[in-house]
Write a protein that holds these residues in place. Sequence first.
Motif, short mmCIF file in Angstrom:
data_model
loop_
_atom_site.label_atom_id
_atom_site.label_comp_id
_atom_site.label_asym_id
_atom_site.label_seq_id
_atom_site.Cartn_x
_atom_site.Cartn_y
_atom_site.Cartn_z
N PRO A 164 0.81 -1.39 -0.02
CA PRO A 164 0.13 -0.10 0.00
C PRO A 164 0.85 1.21 0.11
CG PRO A 164 -0.75 -1.52 1.52
CD PRO A 164 0.51 -2.23 1.04
N GLY A 165 0.48 2.22 -0.81
CA GLY A 165 1.05 3.58 -0.96
C GLY A 165 1.94 3.58 -2.14
N ASP A 166 2.39 2.26 -2.80
CA ASP A 166 3.07 2.35 -4.17
C ASP A 166 2.03 3.05 -5.24
OD1 ASP A 166 5.11 0.83 -2.93
OD2 ASP A 166 4.68 -1.15 -3.90
N LYS A 167 3.07 3.54 -6.06
CA LYS A 167 2.39 4.27 -7.44
C LYS A 167 2.48 3.18 -8.44
CE LYS A 167 1.28 8.15 -5.71
NZ LYS A 167 -0.23 8.59 -5.66
N ILE A 168 1.44 3.08 -9.30
CA ILE A 168 1.56 2.23 -10.64
C ILE A 168 1.73 3.01 -11.72
CG2 ILE A 168 -0.24 0.67 -11.92
CD1 ILE A 168 -1.70 0.46 -9.19
N ILE A 169 2.70 2.77 -12.57
CA ILE A 169 3.06 3.28 -13.73
C ILE A 169 2.93 2.36 -14.98
CG2 ILE A 169 4.99 4.50 -15.14
CD1 ILE A 169 6.65 5.04 -12.29
N VAL A 170 2.31 3.00 -15.83
CA VAL A 170 2.23 2.08 -17.37
C VAL A 170 2.80 2.68 -18.16
CG1 VAL A 170 0.60 1.81 -18.95
CG2 VAL A 170 -0.27 1.22 -16.64
N SER A 171 3.67 2.19 -19.18
CA SER A 171 4.71 2.78 -19.73
C SER A 171 3.94 3.21 -21.28
CB SER A 171 6.05 1.81 -20.11
OG SER A 171 5.28 0.70 -21.22
N GLY A 172 2.83 3.21 -21.53
CA GLY A 172 2.31 3.83 -22.73
C GLY A 172 0.93 3.47 -23.11
N THR A 173 0.37 3.82 -24.05
CA THR A 173 -1.05 3.61 -24.48
C THR A 173 -1.32 2.24 -24.29
OG1 THR A 173 -0.28 3.65 -26.71
CG2 THR A 173 -1.42 5.62 -25.94
N LEU A 174 -2.84 2.06 -24.07
CA LEU A 174 -2.98 0.41 -23.73
C LEU A 174 -3.94 0.05 -25.07
CD1 LEU A 174 -4.78 1.21 -20.35
CD2 LEU A 174 -2.72 0.27 -20.95
N ALA A 175 -3.73 -1.38 -25.37
CA ALA A 175 -4.65 -2.13 -26.22
C ALA A 175 -4.28 -1.99 -27.70
CB ALA A 175 -6.11 -1.69 -26.02
N GLU A 245 -9.73 6.44 -14.06
CA GLU A 245 -10.13 6.30 -15.58
C GLU A 245 -9.47 7.58 -16.38
OE1 GLU A 245 -14.09 6.19 -16.55
OE2 GLU A 245 -13.81 5.19 -18.22
N GLU A 246 -9.56 8.99 -16.06
CA GLU A 246 -9.08 9.62 -16.53
C GLU A 246 -7.57 9.79 -16.87
OE1 GLU A 246 -9.90 13.24 -14.31
OE2 GLU A 246 -8.30 12.76 -12.74
N ARG A 247 -6.78 8.85 -16.04
CA ARG A 247 -5.39 8.84 -16.45
C ARG A 247 -5.06 7.83 -17.61
NH1 ARG A 247 -2.83 9.27 -10.46
NH2 ARG A 247 -4.04 10.58 -9.66
N LEU A 248 -5.84 6.86 -17.65
CA LEU A 248 -5.63 5.78 -18.58
C LEU A 248 -5.30 6.12 -19.85
CD1 LEU A 248 -8.30 3.39 -17.24
CD2 LEU A 248 -5.98 3.28 -16.64
N GLU A 280 6.13 5.69 -3.71
CA GLU A 280 5.73 6.80 -3.94
C GLU A 280 7.07 7.64 -4.08
OE1 GLU A 280 3.00 8.89 -1.25
OE2 GLU A 280 2.53 10.42 -2.81
N LYS A 281 8.00 7.57 -3.13
CA LYS A 281 9.17 8.45 -3.19
C LYS A 281 9.86 8.30 -4.36
CE LYS A 281 12.16 4.98 -0.65
NZ LYS A 281 13.12 4.56 -1.83
N ASP A 282 10.03 7.19 -5.05
CA ASP A 282 10.95 7.13 -6.39
C ASP A 282 9.65 7.22 -7.60
OD1 ASP A 282 13.11 6.64 -5.04
OD2 ASP A 282 12.76 4.36 -4.65
N ALA A 283 8.28 7.38 -7.72
CA ALA A 283 7.63 7.15 -8.65
C ALA A 283 7.78 8.09 -9.67
CB ALA A 283 6.03 7.41 -8.13
N ASN A 284 8.38 9.42 -9.31
CA ASN A 284 8.55 10.37 -10.43
C ASN A 284 9.82 10.17 -11.11
OD1 ASN A 284 6.09 11.76 -10.35
ND2 ASN A 284 6.87 13.15 -8.33
N ALA A 299 4.45 7.22 -20.99
CA ALA A 299 4.17 6.70 -19.71
C ALA A 299 3.12 7.81 -18.74
CB ALA A 299 5.52 6.19 -18.98
N VAL A 300 2.62 7.18 -18.05
CA VAL A 300 1.94 7.80 -16.96
C VAL A 300 1.83 7.04 -15.70
CG1 VAL A 300 0.49 9.43 -18.20
CG2 VAL A 300 -0.01 7.04 -17.98
N ILE A 301 1.45 7.68 -14.67
CA ILE A 301 1.10 7.26 -13.20
C ILE A 301 -0.33 7.05 -13.23
CG2 ILE A 301 0.76 7.45 -10.78
CD1 ILE A 301 3.56 8.97 -10.98
N VAL A 302 -0.90 5.53 -13.37
CA VAL A 302 -2.50 5.38 -13.36
C VAL A 302 -2.81 5.15 -12.09
CG1 VAL A 302 -2.10 4.59 -16.01
CG2 VAL A 302 -2.10 2.99 -14.05
N GLY A 303 -2.39 5.07 -11.07
CA GLY A 303 -3.09 4.82 -9.68
C GLY A 303 -2.28 4.20 -8.61
N GLU A 304 -2.76 3.70 -7.64
CA GLU A 304 -1.86 3.69 -6.45
C GLU A 304 -2.31 2.04 -6.06
OE1 GLU A 304 -3.11 7.11 -5.89
OE2 GLU A 304 -4.77 6.42 -4.95
#
Lengths: 337, 361
Positions: A164-175, A245-248, A280-284, A299-304
Amino acid sequence: MTDNDIILLDHGSGGKVSHAMFADLILPLFDSPELARQDDGAVLEVPKGRLAFSTDSYVVDPIFFPGGNIGDLAVNGTVNDISMCGAQPLYISVGLIIEEGLPVKDLKTILETMAAAAKKANVRIVTGDTKVVPRGKADKIFINTSGVGVIPEGVDVSGCSAVPGDKIIVSGTLADHGITVLSEREGLKFDSDVRTDSAPLNHMVKSILDSECEVHVLRDPTRGGLGTTLNEIAGQSGVGIRLYEERLPVRGSVQGTCELLGFDPLYIANEGKLIAIVPEKDANQVLEVIRADEFGKEAVIVGEVTDQSPGRVILETLIGGTRVVDMLAGEQLPRIC
Amino acid sequence: MSLKYMEEFRDARLAKELVKRIKAVSTKPLRLMEVCGTHTMAIFRHGIRSVLPDGITLLSGPGCPVCVTAQKDIDAYVAFSGMKDVIVTTFGDLMKVPGSGSTLAKEKAVGADVRIVYSIFDAINIAKKNPTKEVVFCAVGFETTIPTIAASLLTAQAENVSNFSIYAANKLTPPALAALMEADGVEIDGFILPGHVSVITGTDAYRGTFEKYDIPSVITGFEPVDVLKGILILAEQNEAGRPDLINAYPRAVSDKGNEKAKAIMNQVFEISAATWRGIGEIPESGMSLRESYRQFDAAQKFGIDMPDVPEPKGCACGEILMGLKTPEACKLYKKVCTPMSPVGPCMVSSEGACAAYYKYA
């Protein structure tokens, strides 16, 4: 063997015709001393450390699609699976199952693409096998690749390690991949700019691990898409996951095709994207490292990761509502990889 | 075809404003039924239930074409798949729907020639490419698909494609609304009417039901802003006690609908009774081929007349389709009946209420 020829059962016989195909077509393309020895297996020098080993089979239909074909898909797929273990992939094997009648021209294109993909990923194809089956017993060509890589000391990533507290990064567009393949199928010829995202992610992973940031999970959301992969992680780690959703990141044309056909991009396959779950401390910083890679610009942070509803993935929708993102139940598009 | 999605109707600010207004206006309990599977999906996907006041209940009606297909019709499709030299063509959703004995997916796995198509025109092309075989198309769907089926039969007739036929289990929406209003125990305060179907039928198609039952009714689109606007209109009517029939989807729906599509539909088909799964026979709610197009009637061509069969024991699909039960109230839900192993059709189709609950709730 000319481009006008077709593959016959003889090419898989193990006899002279097989040998000629290996010597004339395969060997010159796969610049590999291990393969050139023509022993029963490859003998490999391996650096010190733990070994990561993975295998995958590719049966995609159609075999050619915008942005790639079954060949680079097969190489990148195994390169990425090894990379997601935190390893640097070194060697891969290639097993070809060919339906008789496949044009040699097509086989050559596929093998050339495989060679180029291996070169790009900096892995060597060191052993392989070719079988030819009667017409109708396979569909044009199936490819299995297996591979090994070495995990550097101190690296320990796993789907079990999200906290808990971790950030979730996706490296680019989905699907992108799933929709590309689907759009190429008979009867669904859309005029769209969608291309497969098939790409090797090992250089990106190396940059992430070299950044000295803490990394808990690395995964590539292939079949089943981001939704299914995050459910697996939530289950493995016993945590909740919250997405916004707005970040996906979804391309307009992919979203449009999904809407038209009733698909949710969260469940559609990617072949060149990774999920990085980091504190979180390393997410950016990790986000910047990923964005600096040629395959991670969007890439974007899509959630946590949360401690709410362990094992579940919850999506906050555009309108501020919430819904469960469950694991794909079974309506998967067939044969997309 | 170039694809650019319309994002305006997903505007978060506008949606949140609508939610605020619904909450401000809504004081009385309100039970609304959406009669379109695409609405059911949209409501879940956008988390619409989670932003509504507690007093507003959304019920999923008989709006998923696969879900309302009678079991005997599924049995007929399975029967065709077992015939020699017959290719069965179908939309993907039907593959896993259980008949009384089997499914098309199971028959395909053991050798039947069953092919998924995205359009009936693909099925006709399969017939043209396979002149020594018979091709049967499983025709399900509402007013949205019937005109295309009719147009394709006109094509098949013009091109003399004689090895093609359909088994029609198509349904009409307005008679189902009337049947719901007549059914015992059904409590509905308003209808969210189907956007796609209304593009063909036009607003006028609902006027008879509206006038007879005086029930608040709104035609909406499928984006969150559309659906929320529809709910706001129905809440306002409910509070004011002034039922009305409103077209809140004017960018796609007109009063008269698509006259050309309706004309083609009526040229090829005539209105008949139809059996709705879980509900039973509803008069004038189906479409049968007219005499001059009977050469395309697969039932007649192959002498298929399947008997009525009871619904699977414990399956509450019928009550769910009528808004009498929620999927969670069905004894089989998530225990015996899952999308991996569905018992009733509402769990099979992605637009079915049970499948939507399973996936999103």
